[in-house]
Design a protein around this motif. Structure first.
Motif, short mmCIF file in Angstrom:
data_model
loop_
_atom_site.label_atom_id
_atom_site.label_comp_id
_atom_site.label_asym_id
_atom_site.label_seq_id
_atom_site.Cartn_x
_atom_site.Cartn_y
_atom_site.Cartn_z
N GLN A 283 0.85 -1.19 0.00
CA GLN A 283 0.00 0.00 0.00
C GLN A 283 0.89 1.24 0.00
O GLN A 283 1.91 1.30 0.70
CB GLN A 283 -0.94 0.07 1.22
N HIS A 284 0.48 2.24 -0.77
CA HIS A 284 1.23 3.51 -0.77
C HIS A 284 1.27 4.09 0.63
O HIS A 284 0.31 3.97 1.40
CB HIS A 284 0.55 4.54 -1.69
N GLU A 287 -1.62 6.14 1.63
CA GLU A 287 -2.88 5.42 1.81
C GLU A 287 -3.92 5.74 0.74
O GLU A 287 -5.12 5.88 1.01
CB GLU A 287 -3.46 5.68 3.21
N THR A 288 -3.46 5.83 -0.52
CA THR A 288 -4.37 6.11 -1.65
C THR A 288 -4.51 4.93 -2.60
O THR A 288 -5.17 5.04 -3.63
CB THR A 288 -3.88 7.33 -2.45
N GLY A 289 -3.94 3.80 -2.31
CA GLY A 289 -4.01 2.65 -3.21
C GLY A 289 -2.77 1.79 -3.06
O GLY A 289 -2.02 1.95 -2.09
N PRO A 290 -2.56 0.85 -3.99
CA PRO A 290 -3.33 0.58 -5.20
C PRO A 290 -4.64 -0.15 -4.91
O PRO A 290 -4.96 -0.44 -3.75
CB PRO A 290 -2.38 -0.30 -6.02
N VAL A 291 -5.37 -0.48 -5.99
CA VAL A 291 -6.69 -1.10 -5.85
C VAL A 291 -6.62 -2.39 -5.04
O VAL A 291 -7.47 -2.67 -4.19
CB VAL A 291 -7.30 -1.37 -7.24
N GLN A 292 -5.58 -3.20 -5.28
CA GLN A 292 -5.47 -4.47 -4.58
C GLN A 292 -5.42 -4.28 -3.06
O GLN A 292 -5.92 -5.12 -2.31
CB GLN A 292 -4.22 -5.23 -5.04
N ALA A 294 -7.04 -2.11 -1.32
CA ALA A 294 -8.42 -1.95 -0.85
C ALA A 294 -9.16 -3.27 -0.87
O ALA A 294 -9.88 -3.61 0.08
CB ALA A 294 -9.15 -0.93 -1.74
#
Length: 347
Positions: A283-284, A287-292, A294
């Motif tokens: 995770q970045h 805390e903005t992604g990536p989609v995986q 989430a």
């Protein structure tokens, strides 16, 4: 065009249709459609219905959906697989089919309880879709041999997927004995034994998983190099005698408090100069992604443990420091699929 560039109404319509897409994929896999077309390309509607034992109208509906979604290609009255279905048209063990099957039986159903899980801060989905008394998926699986076997088939697929990246980036040349905590049915051991022939390994996992790991180690002819310990990682101390500890796709299952307990145990088990390696979903830091990140975080909350999520590398670095480790490197693997952190216990 990116989804975010579409009109708002269109974006919402696409989200609302996601369950149709997945259910068409599941229905096709369960019926054996892609395997049938791999063996006999160009089948007609009537041929497909006969091969799969379906009535003609539901066969038409299935073919329509799979064609619209790009899973099949239609030429005249004949149907063909597309490159998208190559991963689900062969042997079950070596394809995405094992993951799709598990998603449909458990995770897809469990995630319908994500809103309740968010409200109650626990894995409501697990409690609703899988029988058992344990409070997390992994212990509950020990009560159901069929589901446990299916789960480890899926995990072996993931381990093979990441195996090359781990072998390439994980430098174990300076260590003699690696403890693989939550090592499952020896997938990590299989990958690393070939790359580091000098290395001894100990797999530590729940007793029911350990039994399967011993069997797999024997099949791989690695019994002289790989030991297996049946333990509970939280209630038992880690086996001694190792100079490196690996947590591969294990820590993210648990809460920050439990992760710090595990890191403290690893610190106690290691000699001065010992190595610690963490491989986890990425995770970045913002805390903005990536989609995986989430997707997997929803899985951990609603189904797996009710307490874990995909954490940032910055969080892992803080926890390592609190446990007394010195960070030596941080590497993002693949296309932001995983992060590897390497650390050492000070001499």
């Amino acid at each position: 065009m990116e989804l975010s560039e579409l009109p708002v109404e269109t974006q919402l319509e696409i989200m609302l249709a996601d369950h149709y897409r997945f259910q068409y994929l599941v229905a096709a896999c369960r019926a054996g459609l892609f395997v049938a077309l791999e063996n006999e390309p160009g089948l007609s509607v009537k041929d497909v219905a006969q091969r799969l034992g379906l009535e003609e109208q539901p066969a038409r509906i299935l073919l329509l959906g799979c064609t619209v979604l790009g899973l099949l290609r239609k030429e005249g009255g004949s149907y063909y697989n597309t490159p998208l279905t190559k991963g689900v048209s062969g042997d079950y063990e070596g394809t995405m089919t094992s993951i799709i099957t598990r998603e449909s039986r458990n995770m897809y159903r469990a995630l319908t309880w994500l809103p309740e899980s968010v409200q109650e801060n626990t894995n409501v989905g697990l409690q609703r879709v899988m029988a058992g008394n344990a409070d997390n998926l992994y212990e509950r699986l020990t009560e159901n041999a069929e589901l446990e076997a299916e789960f480890h088939t899926m995990m072996a697929f993931h381990s093979r997927k990441f195996g090359a990246a781990i072998k390439e980036n994980l430098d174990l040349s300076g260590y003699r004995h690696l403890l693989d905590v939550g090592g499952g049915t020896a997938a990590n051991a299989e990958n690393l034994a070939d790359r580091w022939p000098h290395l001894r390994m100990t797999i530590a996992d729940l007793p029911s998983v350990a039994d399967k790991a011993r069997k797999r180690v024997g099949e791989l002819d690695l019994a002289d190099r790989v030991d297996v310990a049946g333990i509970d990682a939280f209630s038992d101390e880690f086996p001694s005698g190792c100079d490196a500890v690996l947590f591969a796709h294990f820590l993210e299952i648990w809460s920050p408090e439990r992760i710090q307990q595990l890191l403290a145990k690893a610190y106690r088990a290691l000699p001065p100069g010992g190595g610690l390696f963490i491989i986890a979903p990425y995770q970045h830091d913002d805390e903005t992604g990536p989609v995986q990140a989430a997707y997997l975080s929803a899985y951990f909350l609603a189904f797996a443990s009710g307490e874990g999520m995909v954490y940032t590398g910055r969080e892992f670095e803080q926890w390592l420091g609190t446990a007394g480790f010195e960070l030596t490197s941080r590497t993002v693997l693949g296309m932001e699929e995983a992060i590897m952190l390497c650390a050492r216990k000070p001499s």
